[in-house]
Motif scaffolding. Structure first.
Motif, PDB file in Angstrom:
ATOM      1  N   ASP A  69      37.336  25.027  32.789  1.00 26.29           N
ATOM      2  CA  ASP A  69      37.356  26.389  33.312  1.00 26.29           C
ATOM      3  C   ASP A  69      37.542  27.334  32.130  1.00 26.29           C
ATOM      4  OD1 ASP A  69      40.054  26.327  32.636  1.00 26.29           O
ATOM      5  OD2 ASP A  69      40.764  26.161  34.698  1.00 26.29           O
ATOM      6  N   ASN A  70      37.833  28.576  32.398  1.00 26.67           N
ATOM      7  CA  ASN A  70      37.914  29.558  31.313  1.00 26.67           C
ATOM      8  C   ASN A  70      39.128  29.369  30.414  1.00 26.67           C
ATOM      9  OD1 ASN A  70      35.567  30.784  32.234  1.00 26.67           O
ATOM     10  ND2 ASN A  70      36.674  32.188  33.584  1.00 26.67           N
ATOM     11  N   TYR A 152      30.806  32.328  37.774  1.00 26.13           N
ATOM     12  CA  TYR A 152      31.669  33.504  37.641  1.00 26.13           C
ATOM     13  C   TYR A 152      31.731  34.303  38.946  1.00 26.13           C
ATOM     14  CZ  TYR A 152      32.001  32.497  32.696  1.00 26.13           C
ATOM     15  OH  TYR A 152      32.259  31.876  31.491  1.00 26.13           O
ATOM     16  N   ALA A 153      30.610  34.415  39.634  1.00 26.39           N
ATOM     17  CA  ALA A 153      30.613  35.124  40.915  1.00 26.39           C
ATOM     18  C   ALA A 153      31.427  34.358  41.956  1.00 26.39           C
ATOM     19  CB  ALA A 153      29.178  35.321  41.404  1.00 26.39           C
ATOM     20  N   SER A 155      33.885  32.232  41.331  1.00 25.98           N
ATOM     21  CA  SER A 155      35.298  32.323  40.940  1.00 25.98           C
ATOM     22  C   SER A 155      35.912  33.624  41.437  1.00 25.98           C
ATOM     23  CB  SER A 155      35.430  32.238  39.417  1.00 25.98           C
ATOM     24  OG  SER A 155      34.964  31.010  38.926  1.00 25.98           O
ATOM     25  N   ALA A 156      35.171  34.715  41.284  1.00 27.77           N
ATOM     26  CA  ALA A 156      35.666  36.015  41.738  1.00 27.77           C
ATOM     27  C   ALA A 156      35.844  36.036  43.252  1.00 27.77           C
ATOM     28  CB  ALA A 156      34.705  37.116  41.294  1.00 27.77           C
ATOM     29  N   LEU A 157      34.914  35.414  43.970  1.00 30.03           N
ATOM     30  CA  LEU A 157      35.010  35.376  45.429  1.00 30.03           C
ATOM     31  C   LEU A 157      36.245  34.605  45.879  1.00 30.03           C
ATOM     32  CD1 LEU A 157      33.807  35.902  48.241  1.00 30.03           C
ATOM     33  CD2 LEU A 157      32.509  33.770  47.976  1.00 30.03           C
ATOM     34  N   SER A 159      38.967  34.148  44.252  1.00 34.13           N
ATOM     35  CA  SER A 159      40.128  34.971  43.919  1.00 34.13           C
ATOM     36  C   SER A 159      40.301  36.103  44.924  1.00 34.13           C
ATOM     37  CB  SER A 159      39.974  35.532  42.505  1.00 34.13           C
ATOM     38  OG  SER A 159      41.051  36.383  42.176  1.00 34.13           O
ATOM     39  N   ASP A 160      39.215  36.771  45.271  1.00 31.49           N
ATOM     40  CA  ASP A 160      39.282  37.884  46.226  1.00 31.49           C
ATOM     41  C   ASP A 160      39.760  37.416  47.601  1.00 31.49           C
ATOM     42  OD1 ASP A 160      38.382  39.558  44.245  1.00 31.49           O
ATOM     43  OD2 ASP A 160      36.303  39.619  44.962  1.00 31.49           O
ATOM     44  N   LYS A 162      41.719  34.978  48.073  1.00 29.83           N
ATOM     45  CA  LYS A 162      43.067  34.407  47.903  1.00 29.83           C
ATOM     46  C   LYS A 162      43.148  32.972  48.436  1.00 29.83           C
ATOM     47  CE  LYS A 162      45.520  38.844  47.895  1.00 29.83           C
ATOM     48  NZ  LYS A 162      44.298  39.665  47.689  1.00 29.83           N
ATOM     49  N   ARG A 201      30.166  31.724  50.502  1.00 27.75           N
ATOM     50  CA  ARG A 201      31.296  32.243  51.286  1.00 27.75           C
ATOM     51  C   ARG A 201      31.374  31.552  52.649  1.00 27.75           C
ATOM     52  NH1 ARG A 201      31.922  35.735  55.353  1.00 27.75           N
ATOM     53  NH2 ARG A 201      33.897  36.906  55.494  1.00 27.75           N
TER      54      ARG A 201
END
Length: 334
Positions: A69-70, A152-153, A155-157, A159-160, A162, A201
């Motif tokens: 991961d990052n 990356y998209a 990962s952001a989803l 996180s958003d 939760k 999603r």
């Protein structure tokens, strides 16, 4: 410039039946960059390379993958994840997670698990779902071109939303780069391809229409590829409830050239009833394609595709126990 994923989309190749059949996955956290053959990367120690060769030589149904991961290049401890199938009748792989100070320790832990069944060093983790996105650009450029932006998209989803019980990883090559962006969802072991964020999603949350499986589902690694065609049809029939059922499948009959076979999937619903679904599966010439399997392929390959035969498909209910008033019990008793 040729991109195998673009070409596969253009010819509308059906991606079902492209999940690889494995009894276990071994995921080793290792910083990038990775070599074309990931286990030959500079961070992979010799003892781990030798173990990988032993697994390959003995033809064990185990897939070794590098993940990152990052933060992998900064993190002192490295993760080792082992997902193993324990029962024939199941709906997921069992997870064992280890934290190691050095990647040189990985081979010993794997050997203890592989030969002795010893997982005494495993830890407890709040992460119950690991999603692997192939970003192995040195193996195929489509996995970099499409895999990295999707990672990356996605990962952001996560996180958003939760979703703290879900961890997403970059992964080395696991096949199907012409379906990039492609992912494996563990612990269940299902493969997806041509993913977009909206489809991802719905898969994460198990909401919306399961019709999306017609275009993004590659199959389930617990089942052999021809049976993955039948399983997709059962997902479309049963909806998201299907993911809670315990399942087992087999090819019970087939002709000499494997162009026609009888597939069986038995499953247990959450209320304890057993069902058996039988269907004829045939090699489908209208879907079979000749394509370059990767961006760097020098020649085309014939990729056989399977479909359900137009007749000969049926479901039978086999009650595990009898409960008065259950509609299927009444049906079989009549």
């Amino acid at each position: 410039m040729f991109f195998c994923s673009d070409h596969s989309r253009e010819i509308q190749e059906d991606i079902i039946g492209s999940a690889n059949y494995y009894q276990a996955y071994i995921l080793i956290e290792c910083p990038q960059p990775w070599a074309y053959n990931a286990l030959e990367s500079k961070w992979v120690p010799e003892n781990l390379q030798l173990l990988a060769q032993e697994i390959k030589y003995n033809r064990l149904p185990i897939k070794l993958l590098l993940i990152s991961d990052n933060e992998s290049h900064r993190r002192e401890e490295k993760s080792l994840l082992i997902y193993q199938r324990e029962h024939e009748f199941a709906n997921h792989y069992r997870k064992h997670e280890f934290k190691l100070k050095k990647i040189e320790e990985v081979a010993l832990i794997i050997r203890k698990w592989l030969w002795l069944g010893d997982t005494s060093d495993e830890i407890t983790s709040e992460v119950t779902r690991d999603i692997l996105v192939c970003t192995h650009g040195s193996h195929d450029k489509c996995c970099s071109r499409y895999g990295n932006p999707f990672f990356y998209a996605a990962s952001a989803l996560i996180s958003d939303l939760k979703l703290q019980h879900i961890k997403i990883w970059k992964s080395s090559h696991f096949g199907g780069h012409r379906f990039a962006p492609t992912a494996i969802d563990l612990s269940d072991g299902r493969y997806y391809g041509r993913l977009d964020i909206e489809a991802f999603r719905e898969i994460l949350l198990r909401v919306g229409s399961v019709e999306l499986f017609q275009r993004v589902y590659r199959g389930w690694s617990i089942l052999p590829p021809p049976l993955q065609v039948l399983e997709r049809e059962l997902i479309l029939s049963h909806g998201w409830d299907w993911f809670d059922y315990k399942i087992m499948g087999r090819i019970s009959e087939q002709n000499q050239n494997n162009s026609l076979m009888l597939g069986e999937i038995s499953f247990e619903t959450t209320d304890g009833y057993h069902y058996l679904h039988q269907a004829q599966i045939t090699c489908d010439e209208s879907k079979t394609v000749t394509v370059k399997g990767s961006c760097n392929a020098s020649k085309e390959s014939l990729i056989l595709k399977y479909s359900l035969a137009s007749s000969g498909s049926e479901s039978l209910v086999i009650p595990k126990y009898v409960r008065l008033g259950h509609p299927e019990v009444l049906k079989t008793a009549s």
